[in-house]
Design a protein around this motif. Structure first.
Motif, short mmCIF file in Angstrom:
data_model
loop_
_atom_site.label_atom_id
_atom_site.label_comp_id
_atom_site.label_asym_id
_atom_site.label_seq_id
_atom_site.Cartn_x
_atom_site.Cartn_y
_atom_site.Cartn_z
N SER A 17 0.83 -1.20 0.00
CA SER A 17 0.00 0.00 0.00
C SER A 17 0.87 1.25 0.00
N LEU A 18 0.29 2.31 -0.54
CA LEU A 18 0.90 3.63 -0.49
C LEU A 18 -0.21 4.66 -0.36
N ARG A 19 0.10 5.80 0.23
CA ARG A 19 -0.85 6.90 0.25
C ARG A 19 -0.20 8.13 -0.38
N LEU A 20 -0.83 8.61 -1.42
CA LEU A 20 -0.38 9.83 -2.07
C LEU A 20 -1.13 11.02 -1.48
N SER A 21 -0.43 12.14 -1.42
CA SER A 21 -1.04 13.39 -0.97
C SER A 21 -0.85 14.45 -2.04
N CYS A 22 -1.79 15.37 -2.10
CA CYS A 22 -1.70 16.50 -3.02
C CYS A 22 -2.11 17.74 -2.26
N ALA A 23 -1.14 18.59 -1.98
CA ALA A 23 -1.40 19.83 -1.26
C ALA A 23 -1.64 20.95 -2.26
N ALA A 24 -2.73 21.67 -2.07
CA ALA A 24 -3.10 22.73 -3.00
C ALA A 24 -3.01 24.10 -2.35
N SER A 25 -2.63 25.06 -3.17
CA SER A 25 -2.73 26.46 -2.75
C SER A 25 -3.77 27.11 -3.65
N GLY A 26 -4.70 27.82 -3.06
CA GLY A 26 -5.78 28.40 -3.85
C GLY A 26 -7.05 27.58 -3.72
N ARG A 27 -8.13 28.16 -4.23
CA ARG A 27 -9.44 27.52 -4.12
C ARG A 27 -9.53 26.33 -5.05
N THR A 28 -9.96 25.18 -4.52
CA THR A 28 -10.10 23.99 -5.35
C THR A 28 -11.55 23.54 -5.41
N TYR A 29 -11.88 22.84 -6.46
CA TYR A 29 -13.23 22.31 -6.67
C TYR A 29 -13.12 20.81 -6.87
N ALA A 30 -13.51 20.28 -8.02
CA ALA A 30 -13.28 18.86 -8.26
C ALA A 30 -11.78 18.60 -8.29
N MET A 31 -11.39 17.52 -7.64
CA MET A 31 -9.98 17.13 -7.62
C MET A 31 -9.86 15.72 -8.17
N GLY A 32 -8.84 15.51 -8.96
CA GLY A 32 -8.67 14.20 -9.57
C GLY A 32 -7.25 13.69 -9.47
N TRP A 33 -7.15 12.38 -9.62
CA TRP A 33 -5.85 11.73 -9.76
C TRP A 33 -5.83 11.02 -11.11
#
Length: 122
Positions: A17-33
């Motif tokens: 197993s692994l866990r990916l993270s995605c840190a955003a700056s700014g307003r986000t809406y739908a998020m995808g991988w």
């Protein structure tokens, strides 16, 4: 403008197993991988709406991967379990312009991270 920074990739054995993270700056809406293996097109992995109330997964990862988000931290996660060698790819996080639903095509996203490599050994 939204900036996205992925982390959490690496080398793991099949079944792990692994866990990916995605840190955003700014307003986000739908998020995808999404992911892209050498010589292949970019493939939809998962999407989550801005409230977190709806998710969608690509057929190849259903039942093994889970997308989630913490809006207080402006971060989206991808928990990957039962990994297979065919999951090996660069994984990208993406964010959309204002939209309340699910998005599954790369062209529907406006902002992209730099990608993080996931390698699954057999």
């Amino acid at each position: 403008q939204v900036q996205l920074v992925e982390s959490g990739g690496g080398l793991v054995q099949a079944g792990g197993s692994l866990r990916l993270s995605c840190a955003a700056s700014g307003r986000t809406y739908a998020m995808g991988w999404f992911r892209q293996a050498p010589g292949k097109e970019r493939e939809f992995v998962a999407c989550i709406t801005w409230t977190g109330g709806s998710t969608s997964y690509g057929d190849s990862v259903k039942g093994r991967f889970t997308i989630s988000r913490d809006n207080a931290k402006n971060t989206v996660y991808l928990q990957m379990s039962s990994l297979k060698p065919e999951d090996t790819a660069v994984y990208y996080c993406a964010s959309s312009a204002p939209y309340l639903g699910i998005l599954v095509r790369p062209r529907e996203y406006d902002y992209w991270g730099q990608g993080t490599q996931v390698t699954v050994s057999s």
